[in-house]
Design an enzyme around this catalytic site. Structure first.
Site, PDB file in Angstrom:
ATOM      1  N   TYR A 112       5.432  36.332  -4.413  1.00  0.00           N
ATOM      2  CA  TYR A 112       4.265  36.516  -3.556  1.00  0.00           C
ATOM      3  C   TYR A 112       3.543  35.176  -3.459  1.00  0.00           C
ATOM      4  O   TYR A 112       3.132  34.602  -4.464  1.00  0.00           O
ATOM      5  CB  TYR A 112       3.381  37.582  -4.185  1.00  0.00           C
ATOM      6  CG  TYR A 112       2.147  38.016  -3.418  1.00  0.00           C
ATOM      7  CD1 TYR A 112       1.657  37.320  -2.324  1.00  0.00           C
ATOM      8  CD2 TYR A 112       1.454  39.158  -3.803  1.00  0.00           C
ATOM      9  CE1 TYR A 112       0.533  37.728  -1.647  1.00  0.00           C
ATOM     10  CE2 TYR A 112       0.317  39.587  -3.134  1.00  0.00           C
ATOM     11  CZ  TYR A 112      -0.140  38.860  -2.060  1.00  0.00           C
ATOM     12  OH  TYR A 112      -1.262  39.271  -1.390  1.00  0.00           O
ATOM     13  N   SER A 113       3.366  34.659  -2.246  1.00  0.00           N
ATOM     14  CA  SER A 113       2.649  33.410  -2.008  1.00  0.00           C
ATOM     15  C   SER A 113       3.262  32.286  -2.854  1.00  0.00           C
ATOM     16  O   SER A 113       4.451  31.993  -2.703  1.00  0.00           O
ATOM     17  CB  SER A 113       1.163  33.617  -2.289  1.00  0.00           C
ATOM     18  OG  SER A 113       0.401  32.504  -1.880  1.00  0.00           O
ATOM     19  N   PHE A 114       2.501  31.670  -3.741  1.00  0.00           N
ATOM     20  CA  PHE A 114       3.025  30.612  -4.612  1.00  0.00           C
ATOM     21  C   PHE A 114       4.342  31.031  -5.256  1.00  0.00           C
ATOM     22  O   PHE A 114       5.255  30.214  -5.443  1.00  0.00           O
ATOM     23  CB  PHE A 114       1.980  30.291  -5.681  1.00  0.00           C
ATOM     24  CG  PHE A 114       2.390  29.258  -6.692  1.00  0.00           C
ATOM     25  CD1 PHE A 114       2.131  27.912  -6.480  1.00  0.00           C
ATOM     26  CD2 PHE A 114       3.022  29.636  -7.865  1.00  0.00           C
ATOM     27  CE1 PHE A 114       2.503  26.957  -7.429  1.00  0.00           C
ATOM     28  CE2 PHE A 114       3.392  28.693  -8.813  1.00  0.00           C
ATOM     29  CZ  PHE A 114       3.132  27.350  -8.589  1.00  0.00           C
ATOM     30  N   GLY A 115       4.450  32.301  -5.590  1.00  0.00           N
ATOM     31  CA  GLY A 115       5.671  32.806  -6.219  1.00  0.00           C
ATOM     32  C   GLY A 115       6.894  32.704  -5.336  1.00  0.00           C
ATOM     33  O   GLY A 115       8.027  32.715  -5.833  1.00  0.00           O
ATOM     34  N   GLY A 116       6.711  32.620  -4.013  1.00  0.00           N
ATOM     35  CA  GLY A 116       7.849  32.462  -3.116  1.00  0.00           C
ATOM     36  C   GLY A 116       8.588  31.160  -3.371  1.00  0.00           C
ATOM     37  O   GLY A 116       9.824  31.098  -3.315  1.00  0.00           O
TER      38      GLY A 116
END
Length: 970
Positions: A773-777
């Site tokens: 998710y977001s940065f986790g992408g």
């Protein structure tokens, strides 16, 4: 047709000194000092006083708002305006504002929306058509469903914040509000009968109808303390509050207390405290709440503290919405009598929106029902202004004999005359001689008292909330539960006197071998999780044989026949076999509490999740996350454990994410209370993995946290993934708050390899599915590369709304930006509100006073949400530091290399990043094509960057995710 013996003569009560409710408010404002006492969330047991709004203030505020509505052309005579709020006070103020502007308010709330986006769209389209394209007044936080509309003819939503902020028109600002004198037949409100499935009917309420109802209700009640206030915790879009409490109190010239439902549903004992403090004369308590209050009082638990000198002498309990178990009423009557409650304090009633709430009352409960040995309390006799009859099922033109089951019908000046803009439904609802068909099966006993005996509809009623069986069938089908045969689910409701409310029954056809106890248990657990996720209740599950579930020529199961067969005992053998097999498996695998703390924690978990205390299917080693607990359940469980056990080191939300079992939480309590030894600190090993959902046979789904580092955002999503385990990564450094030597990551390479190694430890072989998710992408992309470099197959690599080039955004996320994003992300304040404090946060940061910055921002955030999360200012400082550190690692990040495939989920972008989705995809997200060797796909999801996993969107998000995983061969 000859009149029924139970009919009541037409109303002949004294008139009020006004002929409409507008004049009733004016009268109350001019001749009384009464008003509305408003409790805000989590404020009942605090020292801060409730908010008070006098009827005089209400009238003045509504008149001012009405002027604005007219100036801004948002309301015209007889136009319908949706009044759509969560807060009771918002609903009240804007209801009167619309009415005084000459409009017709139609009250709704966020609870009317299904989690299914197609249902929401269909429902709003239906409302728009039925109510003639109304304007909707609401708050910014409730706009999302209205913004999803795609139809040309849509409901136009306006926030009251915008309306109040707009400048007044100079030449009309001082003009007086046109005098409003409604006729007795004018509509004062439209109330919806249902909402989540798109087939809502609008019930018009008139001034004449309400005044007649209030005369009848007053006569039937004969309150011992008629000048004492009313209290309601029901949402304002229900007649039980708008009419039966709010307007009724104004007409009666008395005050009213408005309380948020969660405060009383979690702790019903607080209702007694409020009744005593305010000398409440009338409130509403359905059977499930009565049963819960009874258990509280009988337990003697110190968690449920009653006020000293509790006095319930004024009490009158309206109860309805579901059948009242006589035994519960008897037991609770005895308990309440200790505090001065009068005899027969319960008033079971029958009522509908169409009858302006309760209109048939039992004034002698529980004494009459106890004497008659009724399993369920009767509903009594009609109040003045209403007549009732029961007609025969085989010959509807004839009245049923006493004790004979038939169709309940009502008539009288209190009963509505027809649905708004729906002649077909009106024609179907009324008999040829003008009686309203309620849709209920009933009988009248020899003493003229009404008893309900089932419903002609198949609606499932759990704790007063109604569910459609076919929706539960569909949810079970969509879950693709291993061990269950597709298309062979049948759900319905059942109930006996041992239950507080109806229970969902799930019949299914198993695909496992009958002797496989483990497969049987796993299948049943999955079914329970799916139903619990939708209904917050634990179902009764019965596996059947093929011959027990025949299908019609159209491939349908007969719900009615299967329900009858179950209730007649035809499946008793299958139920017994299943119960014995489940018990046999549990005896092999389940553990009992070994310490007092484990026992207390297990009881708290069961009560919060509404699992019967004697149900041993959930033990100390079972994960709370595995049975449908929401993120708010986790917050409530932590809060209740801390309140009950009062540990020297309170549990935090992070503890439940680290180990979500009763035993794990007990260990966390014991560990936190004991001094940390040097040996304990030196042996600590950071484990990044949080198990959100341990069940299922398909390849696990690995989820990488956003920039804030925590996994709470994934909890609700994990409930919708029932066919595979779901694991999430939690950033390094959070355990430092517990005194453990855990430092944040020092480089992206350390982060990537740590997460890769954790995946390989739990899932040695692919194919793999990983998303961020977001940065986790970005992290998901890099970890996927490492796995592929090792020769493993990654079939699903997901980037949820993150482009590949992020260093410029990472450079913008200085410390104060991280604070703002964290406080918004966890729901402490809106993004707009948080950014107004950015200059002050910068000053604190420059002065190296970061903890003071957190303390400052706390003063401006949602206090109730702060208390719910239960985290300290120091913990937020640590959390911001971790988020800031992690994102600072990426300020020079440049993507390189490639993965075999990628799926990019597209939500609304941040406003300062792209102007719309097209710009977002074409300008930023499409750059992923440079880093994918074979196949990159883009998938639209609902919501915005920070909201796409919110409760209103998560079901649709999960549906898209399941489809993608299936398409990728997972």
């Amino acid at each position: 047709m000859a009149p029924s013996k139970t009919e009541i003569a037409p109303l002949r009560a004294a008139k009020y000194p006004f002929g409409n409710i507008v004049d009733a408010l004016r009268h109350a404002a001019a001749h009384t000092d009464e008003g509305i006492i408003v409790y805000h969330p989590n404020s009942i047991s605090t020292s801060s006083p409730p908010q008070t709004v006098s009827y005089k203030d209400l009238l003045h505020q509504a008149e001012a708002n009405a002027t604005r509505l007219l100036q801004q052309k948002l309301c015209s005579p007889k136009s319908i305006v949706l009044v759509h709020f969560e807060s009771a006070l918002d609903s009240i103020v804007w209801y009167w504002s619309v009415l005084l502007a000459g409009g017709i308010p139609a009250l709704t709330g966020p609870g009317m929306f299904s989690q299914n986006p197609a249902d929401r769209e269909r429902h709003l389209r239906h409302l728009s058509e039925t109510l003639n394209s109304p304007v909707c007044l609401t708050r910014p936080a409730l706009l999302a469903p209205f913004e999803e509309q795609t139809a040309d003819d849509r409901i136009k939503a306006r926030t009251v914040d915008e309306i109040l902020a707009a400048p007044e028109i100079a030449d009309v600002a001082d003009a007086p509000l046109p005098a409003l004198t409604p006729s007795s037949t004018d509509m004062l409100a439209l109330m919806l009968t249902s909402g989540s499935s798109g087939n809502a009917k609008a019930v018009p309420l008139t001034h004449q109808q309400l005044l007649a109802a209030f005369r009848g209700k007053s006569t039937a009640a004969s309150l011992r303390f008629p000048r004492s206030p009313f209290l309601s915790w029901v949402h304002m879009d229900h007649v039980a509050n708008l009419v039966h409490c709010h307007i009724f109190a104004i007409v009666s010239g008395i005050s009213q207390i408005q309380v948020p439902a969660p405060d009383l549903l979690i702790n019903p004992a607080q209702l007694l405290n409020l009744i005593s403090r305010h000398r409440v004369s009338r409130t509403f308590m359905p059977n499930f709440l009565c049963a819960k209050l009874r258990r509280q009082l009988e337990s003697g638990s110190p968690e449920y503290i009653l006020d000293p000198g509790l006095n319930l002498e004024t009490l009158y309990i309206d109860t309805g919405g579901e059948a009242n178990v006589t035994e519960v009423c008897i037991a609770l009557q005895s308990l309440l009598s200790r505090y001065g409650a009068p005899d027969n304090v319960f008033k079971p009633s029958f009522g509908m929106t169409e009858t302006v709430a309760g209109c048939i009352f039992n004034s002698h409960c529980p004494s009459y029902d106890h004497a008659q040995r009724h399993e369920f309390a009767c509903l009594g006799k009609p109040m003045p202004g209403v007549r009732m009859r029961v007609t025969r099922l085989d010959t509807p033109s004839e009245e049923a004999a006493p004790g004979e089951r038939g169709s309940l019908e009502v008539t009288g000046e209190v009963v509505f005359k027809g649905y708004y803009n729906n002649p077909a439904a009106t024609a179907e609802a009324f008999t040829s001689d003008g009686w309203f068909r309620t849709g209920d099966l009933a009988f009248i006993d020899s003493n003229g008292n009404l008893h309900l005996d089932g419903r002609t509809k198949e609606m499932i009623n759990i704790n007063g909330v109604k569910y459609l069986p076919y929706e539960l069938d569909a949810a079970l089908e969509q879950a693709q539960i291993p061990g269950a045969t597709p298309s062979y689910f049948c759900t319905f409701s059942s109930r006996d006197a041992t239950m507080d409310t109806e229970v969902v029954v799930v019949l299914y056809l198993p695909s496992y071998v009958e002797s496989d106890d483990e497969a049987r248990f796993s299948t049943q657990s999955s079914i329970i999780r799916v139903v619990a996720m939708h209904t917050r209740s634990r179902p009764r599950v019965v596996p059947l044989r093929p011959q027990d579930m025949p299908k019609s020529t159209l491939g349908k199961l007969s719900r009615a026949k299967l329900k009858t067969a179950l209730e007649e005992g035809q499946f008793a053998t299958q139920q017994q076999i299943n119960d014995e097999a489940i018990r046999r498996y549990q005896q092999k695998t389940r553990a009992s509490p070994e310490t007092p703390d484990e026992a207390v924690i297990l009881d708290i978990i069961k009560e919060q999740l509404e699992i019967r205390s004697d149900d041993d299917s959930f033990g100390v080693n079972d994960s709370i996350l595995s049975i449908g607990a929401t993120s708010m359940d986790l917050v409530a469980i932590i809060h209740r454990i801390n309140k009950c056990l009062q540990p020297s080191q309170p549990l935090r939300l992070t503890d439940i994410l680290k180990d979500s079992t009763a035993r794990g939480l007990a260990v966390a309590l014991a560990t936190g209370a004991a001094p940390r030894s040097q040996d304990q600190s030196s042996t600590h090993v950071y484990d990044p993995v949080v198990t959100l959902q341990p069940h299922g046979t398909k390849s696990p789904l690995w989820l990488v946290h956003p920039g804030v580092g925590e996994v709470l955002v994934f909890v609700n999503l994990a409930h919708h993934i029932t066919d595979r385990p779901v694991y999430a990564f939690r950033a390094k450094g959070f355990n430092a708050a517990a005194g453990l030597p855990e430092t944040p990551f020092t480089s992206l390479e350390e982060l990537f390899t740590t997460y890769r190694d954790a995946i390989k430890e739990r899932q040695p072989h692919g194919p793999y599915a990983i998303a961020g998710y977001s940065f986790g992408g970005m992290v998901a992309f890099e970890v996927s590369k490492l796995l592929e470099q090792d020769g493993d197959e990654v079939r699903y690599c997901g980037s949820w709304n993150l482009p590949p080039h992020i260093k410029f955004r990472m450079r913008e996320l200085v410390w104060e930006e991280c604070v703002i994003h964290l406080f918004y992300f966890v729901g402490l304040m809106t993004e707009l509100a948080a950014y107004t404090h950015k200059p002050t946060l910068q000053e604190f940061n420059r002065a190296n006073r970061r903890l003071d910055a957190i303390r400052y921002l706390r003063q401006h955030c949602d206090a109730a949400r702060w208390d719910e999360l239960g985290l300290s200012e120091e913990y937020y400082l640590l959390w911001v530091g971790l988020a800031s550190n992690m994102q600072s690692l990426a300020v020079d990040y440049e993507p390189s290399g490639s993965v075999k495939c990628m799926d990019v989920f597209v939500a609304d972008p941040l406003s300062h990043v792209a102007k719309d989705r097209i710009d977002w995809v074409e300008g930023r997200l499409s750059a992923w094509k440079e880093f994918v060797r074979e196949d990159v796909r883009f998938h639209d999801v609902q919501g915005a960057h920070y909201t796409m996993l919110n409760r209103e969107y998560v079901e649709a998000f999960a549906g898209t995710l399941k489809n993608v995983l299936r398409e990728r061969g997972l």
